[in-house]
Design an enzyme around this catalytic site. Sequence first.
Site, short mmCIF file in Angstrom:
data_model
loop_
_atom_site.label_atom_id
_atom_site.label_comp_id
_atom_site.label_asym_id
_atom_site.label_seq_id
_atom_site.Cartn_x
_atom_site.Cartn_y
_atom_site.Cartn_z
CD GLU A 64 -2.99 -0.79 -0.07
OE1 GLU A 64 -2.99 0.30 -0.67
OE2 GLU A 64 -3.73 -1.74 -0.42
CE1 TYR A 147 -6.79 3.08 -0.45
CE2 TYR A 147 -4.41 3.20 -0.12
CZ TYR A 147 -5.50 2.55 -0.63
OH TYR A 147 -5.37 1.37 -1.27
CG ASP A 165 -7.94 4.30 -4.10
OD1 ASP A 165 -9.19 4.30 -4.16
OD2 ASP A 165 -7.24 3.54 -4.78
#
Length: 393
Positions: A64, A147, A165
């Site tokens: 991520e 996020y 996102d």
Amino acid sequence: MESLLFFVSFYSKYYSERKGFRMIEWSEDTIEKFQATLLDWYDHHKRILPWRQDHDPYHIWVSEIMLQQTQVQTVIPYYLNFMKQFPTVQALAEADEGSLMKAWEGLGYYSRARNLQRAAKQIVNDYHGNWPTTVSGLKELSGIGPYTAGAIASIAFNQPVAAIDGNAFRVFSRLLEIDDDVAKPQTRKIFETVVNQIISKDRPGDFNQAIMDLGASYMTATNYDTNQSPVKAFNQSYRDGIEDQFPVKTKKKRPVPHDYFGIVLHSDNNYLFEKRPTTGILANFWMFPLFDQQGLIKDKSDSEGILINRAENEIHDEYQLPVHLHKVNAKPITHTFTHQQWHITLLEGTLSFDSDLSYFPGKWIETANFHTIAFSKVQQKMWATYEKAVKSK
DNA sequence: GACACGTGGTT
DNA sequence: TAACCAAGTGT
């Protein structure tokens, strides 16, 4: 029923006053059908990605962070190498900074790597290796914002929370005709509230990832193919023929141009590198010294030769190094960052290896050692341009 | 809340 | 080509 009431009341509270807004309301039945349709598509068509082999929070987390503002195709080789070098959060916490930056070399946004290691140390030292499992707990870690906290909480820990996102902004703005400016920070709250109502409570991680896969396939920013999308029946802007109006996003500013001289000083195979400041763009990187040409200009009509002369004088005054410089490249090297555009003219000169470097914030680096050090792309461009010019002589 | 922070790809 | 986009965060 409670969630439906909340959903509707949310909209009436936040949207009803807005001029020209037309609310798209989803019943609980619609929400369930959307979840089933989306997850069924995901089960059959999800992308096979290295970080989707398990739900290990370390794997999810590293992927991520790498994926922030970066395309999947770019991340894959970096991710695979990173896991080989730093297979566990403990290994990352103990890594030396040089090899960490080398593993991140070329990915950009280098503070991500430093925050990654800071967070690894937080987990190992402060949390004794135990991960926080909630959004609020995860956000305490360096480099994890709303996020990424939502993504890790949902994918690794099965928490039913939104992960908003760029994909989620794009997909849900089109599905629901949400016309708030997605460039504004406050807009995130609206999307989080909406998605927290729509998200699958059974498979929140798959739901969030399915939205991302959708946003990367049939619902891209440009050249989207909504007609093939598995959820086109739920796409109000498509049904209304106005999907090109979403998402609403204000323009970004243009990069500010900067003209530099890049100074290439060498003694045989040794090159003089400057260590950049600890803050700002390309912090801590080793780079050929740069001189802002703006600072050398006294009059608009100054010729380039005069500016080169002043650069020599500054190097003599500031660094106590006597140099004679000549121009390497006719056309300046161009390198564009998000907010800056650099134009670099290389100036080459030689220097004795035993010169006194005590006034210079840098050191010699041998070409044989270049491969051990992380260099930014702009430094790599400078080196490539210099090498090419030397070879053609 | 606006801006800084990298790089590669597309139009 | 300039402009925009790509799994955002920190200040």
